[in-house]
Design an enzyme around this catalytic site. Structure first.
Site, PDB file in Angstrom:
ATOM      1  N   GLU A 241       0.860  -1.183   0.000  1.00  0.00           N
ATOM      2  CA  GLU A 241       0.000   0.000   0.000  1.00  0.00           C
ATOM      3  C   GLU A 241       0.896   1.233   0.000  1.00  0.00           C
ATOM      4  O   GLU A 241       1.746   1.395   0.879  1.00  0.00           O
ATOM      5  CB  GLU A 241      -0.906  -0.012   1.242  1.00  0.00           C
ATOM      6  CG  GLU A 241      -1.902   1.126   1.277  1.00  0.00           C
ATOM      7  CD  GLU A 241      -2.761   1.097   2.545  1.00  0.00           C
ATOM      8  OE1 GLU A 241      -3.790   1.787   2.565  1.00  0.00           O
ATOM      9  OE2 GLU A 241      -2.390   0.393   3.516  1.00  0.00           O
TER      10      GLU A 241
ATOM     11  N   ASP B  48      -4.949   9.831   9.404  1.00  0.00           N
ATOM     12  CA  ASP B  48      -3.582   9.459   9.757  1.00  0.00           C
ATOM     13  C   ASP B  48      -3.084  10.161  11.004  1.00  0.00           C
ATOM     14  O   ASP B  48      -3.378  11.340  11.248  1.00  0.00           O
ATOM     15  CB  ASP B  48      -2.644   9.769   8.584  1.00  0.00           C
ATOM     16  CG  ASP B  48      -2.938   8.890   7.380  1.00  0.00           C
ATOM     17  OD1 ASP B  48      -3.087   7.679   7.591  1.00  0.00           O
ATOM     18  OD2 ASP B  48      -3.017   9.412   6.254  1.00  0.00           O
TER      19      ASP B  48
ATOM     20  N   TYR C 149     -10.989  -3.284   4.189  1.00  0.00           N
ATOM     21  CA  TYR C 149     -10.070  -2.752   5.192  1.00  0.00           C
ATOM     22  C   TYR C 149     -10.846  -2.613   6.499  1.00  0.00           C
ATOM     23  O   TYR C 149     -11.724  -1.767   6.618  1.00  0.00           O
ATOM     24  CB  TYR C 149      -9.560  -1.396   4.714  1.00  0.00           C
ATOM     25  CG  TYR C 149      -8.373  -0.819   5.447  1.00  0.00           C
ATOM     26  CD1 TYR C 149      -8.346  -0.714   6.838  1.00  0.00           C
ATOM     27  CD2 TYR C 149      -7.272  -0.343   4.743  1.00  0.00           C
ATOM     28  CE1 TYR C 149      -7.264  -0.175   7.506  1.00  0.00           C
ATOM     29  CE2 TYR C 149      -6.178   0.215   5.393  1.00  0.00           C
ATOM     30  CZ  TYR C 149      -6.184   0.292   6.769  1.00  0.00           C
ATOM     31  OH  TYR C 149      -5.097   0.840   7.424  1.00  0.00           O
TER      32      TYR C 149
END
Length: 263
Positions: free
Chosen positions: A44, A55, A168
């Site tokens: 990724e 993030d 995910y």
């Protein structure tokens, strides 16, 4: 769509993450190759973004380092093109929607197809908004990889039923970053997803040790590790590829050991 789903058959997939152009172009290419050589099943690659809401501090800092070196979307594509001279490892992009929108959905997906990029993870794109990108993604065989979180609730069924590539599974509340505690309902969350689809699941967000990877591999079909690798790159800089490959081998070994133990 792509062949990502096939990678998970009879094998727990390891999906490591690096930020493109951190610390520079050549090292990112070498890191992608090192991850593949170390046993990564899918790599990724994060496209640096100015407001990466999903993030944590480690990846945000990597984005800033990449911006300082002048990274552009074209730079990222050029990195993948160079890596493709050395490895055929499946690659997916972690990107934010504005990057793809600005480049143009059709042009972006066409470029992904040309470079062998199999899928896109877009954390800030709600499931309900994906219709605008799907025509281009379908046209070029690019999987739009959905995220399912501990708070997805009643939306889990529709997200899972329409998933391609892999799902995910977000391990905990909050943003990315190394952690020692995860959502204690992960097994139940993955089980619920499996009620609606055969598309494989991969757990990410916070996993950073071989032991954690082994545990997560016992719950899901794959494991995603980002911040731990980005942290290695931050420390080692141009010497990172060797350390990244060693870390990948350690994770791969732990996951394989866990798989054998459960058979």
């Amino acid at each position: 769509m792509s062949n990502l789903t096939e990678i998970f058959k009879n094998h727990k997939a390891f999906i490591p993450f690096v930020v493109a152009d951190d610390p520079d172009f050549d090292t990112t290419v070498a890191n992608i190759v090192a991850l593949a050589d170390g046993g990564a099943d899918i790599v990724e690659v994060g496209i640096p973004f100015s407001d990466p809401i999903a993030d944590g501090a480690v990846i945000q800092a990597a984005d800033l380092r990449a911006f300082a070196s002048g990274v552009r979307t074209k730079t990222v594509f050029d990195i993948i093109a160079e890596a493709r001279k050395q490895t055929t490892v499946p690659i997916v992009f972690l990107t934010y929607l504005n990057i793809v929108f600005k480049y143009g959905y059709d042009a972006f997906c066409q470029k992904c197809q040309a470079l062998g990029v199999s899928g896109l993870v877009i954390p800030d794109m709600p499931y309900e908004s994906k219709a605008e990108i799907m025509p281009a993604a379908n046209k070029y065989g690019i999987d739009i990889i959905p995220l399912i979180t501990p708070t997805s609730g009643h939306r889990i069924e529709k997200i899972a039923k329409n998933a391609t590539g892999f799902i995910y599974v977000v391990s905990s509340l909050g943003i990315t970053g190394e952690r020692n505690e995860f959502f204690n309902g992960l097994k139940d969350l993955v089980s619920e997803i499996k009620n609606y689809t055969d598309v494989p699941t991969a757990i990410g967000f916070g996993v950073y040790t071989p032991e954690q990877a082994k545990t997560m591999a016992s719950i899901a079909d794959g494991v995603i590790i980002g911040s731990a690798i980005v942290d290695i790159v931050a420390r080692e800089k141009q010497a990172a590829p060797k350390a990244v490959e060693a870390f990948t081998k350690a994770i791969r070994s732990a996951m394989d050991e866990g798989t054998k133990a459960s058979v």
